[in-house]
Scaffold this motif. Structure first.
Motif, PDB file in Angstrom:
ATOM      1  N   MET A 146     -38.445   4.857 -70.204  1.00  0.00           N
ATOM      2  CA  MET A 146     -38.725   4.361 -71.539  1.00  0.00           C
ATOM      3  C   MET A 146     -37.936   5.193 -72.541  1.00  0.00           C
ATOM      4  N   TYR A 147     -37.282   4.502 -73.471  1.00  0.00           N
ATOM      5  CA  TYR A 147     -36.572   5.211 -74.524  1.00  0.00           C
ATOM      6  C   TYR A 147     -36.745   4.465 -75.841  1.00  0.00           C
ATOM      7  N   ALA A 148     -36.401   5.136 -76.918  1.00  0.00           N
ATOM      8  CA  ALA A 148     -36.509   4.541 -78.243  1.00  0.00           C
ATOM      9  C   ALA A 148     -35.345   5.018 -79.092  1.00  0.00           C
ATOM     10  N   ILE A 149     -35.035   4.220 -80.105  1.00  0.00           N
ATOM     11  CA  ILE A 149     -34.048   4.633 -81.101  1.00  0.00           C
ATOM     12  C   ILE A 149     -34.809   4.835 -82.396  1.00  0.00           C
ATOM     13  N   LEU A 183     -36.723   2.066 -84.568  1.00  0.00           N
ATOM     14  CA  LEU A 183     -35.933   0.848 -84.695  1.00  0.00           C
ATOM     15  C   LEU A 183     -35.960   0.004 -83.431  1.00  0.00           C
ATOM     16  N   LEU A 184     -36.077   0.632 -82.258  1.00  0.00           N
ATOM     17  CA  LEU A 184     -36.027  -0.087 -80.992  1.00  0.00           C
ATOM     18  C   LEU A 184     -36.822   0.681 -79.960  1.00  0.00           C
ATOM     19  N   VAL A 185     -37.563  -0.045 -79.118  1.00  0.00           N
ATOM     20  CA  VAL A 185     -38.270   0.557 -77.998  1.00  0.00           C
ATOM     21  C   VAL A 185     -37.934  -0.244 -76.758  1.00  0.00           C
ATOM     22  N   ALA A 186     -37.472   0.427 -75.717  1.00  0.00           N
ATOM     23  CA  ALA A 186     -37.129  -0.229 -74.462  1.00  0.00           C
ATOM     24  C   ALA A 186     -38.004   0.339 -73.361  1.00  0.00           C
ATOM     25  N   ASN A 187     -38.869  -0.504 -72.821  1.00  0.00           N
ATOM     26  CA  ASN A 187     -39.670  -0.165 -71.656  1.00  0.00           C
ATOM     27  C   ASN A 187     -38.986  -0.837 -70.477  1.00  0.00           C
ATOM     28  N   ASP A 188     -39.413  -0.593 -69.260  1.00  0.00           N
ATOM     29  CA  ASP A 188     -38.706  -1.017 -68.049  1.00  0.00           C
ATOM     30  C   ASP A 188     -37.890  -2.310 -68.209  1.00  0.00           C
ATOM     31  N   ASN A 189     -38.549  -3.436 -68.448  1.00  0.00           N
ATOM     32  CA  ASN A 189     -37.821  -4.700 -68.555  1.00  0.00           C
ATOM     33  C   ASN A 189     -37.931  -5.340 -69.924  1.00  0.00           C
ATOM     34  N   THR A 190     -38.672  -4.744 -70.843  1.00  0.00           N
ATOM     35  CA  THR A 190     -38.859  -5.336 -72.151  1.00  0.00           C
ATOM     36  C   THR A 190     -38.198  -4.482 -73.226  1.00  0.00           C
TER      37      THR A 190
END
Length: 105
Positions: A1-4, A40-47
């Motif tokens: 999981m990462y975020a900007i 601004l953005l959150v990316a979890n495994d597939n979403t």
């Protein structure tokens, strides 16, 4: 999981457990917890969730590791040809080292 996330006007890609250097945060002490809510953005495994412009309710929690770190010295040299005019200046940018503890979306 990462975020900007936007921190002091700059955008960073953050992941839990990583350490990053951000522009100097005033009144920061070692061990202090800091929260940033301009995600601004959150990316979890597939979403992937993209904000417009930010995501409501999302925040990044960090812990200050080192409140003041000086960067490398930058030399500024100005010269005008044929004028015998030279100016040499330099500075060291100040940073704060933070460790990412959690990303909540």
């Amino acid at each position: 999981m990462y975020a900007i996330v936007t921190i002091n006007g700059q955008q960073f890609k953050v992941e839990e457990g990583k350490k990053i250097f951000v522009q100097h945060i005033k009144d920061a002490e070692a061990g202090q917890s800091v929260e940033f809510d301009k995600v601004l953005l959150v990316a979890n495994d597939n979403t992937v969730t993209v904000g417009t412009p930010t995501i409501d309710g999302a925040k990044v929690t960090c812990e200050v590791v080192t409140p003041l770190v000086k960067g490398d010295k930058v030399i500024v040299f100005k010269m005008k040809r044929r004028k015998d005019s030279r100016k040499r200046n330099g500075h060291r940018q100040q940073f704060t080292e933070v460790e990412i503890k959690s990303i909540t979306a």
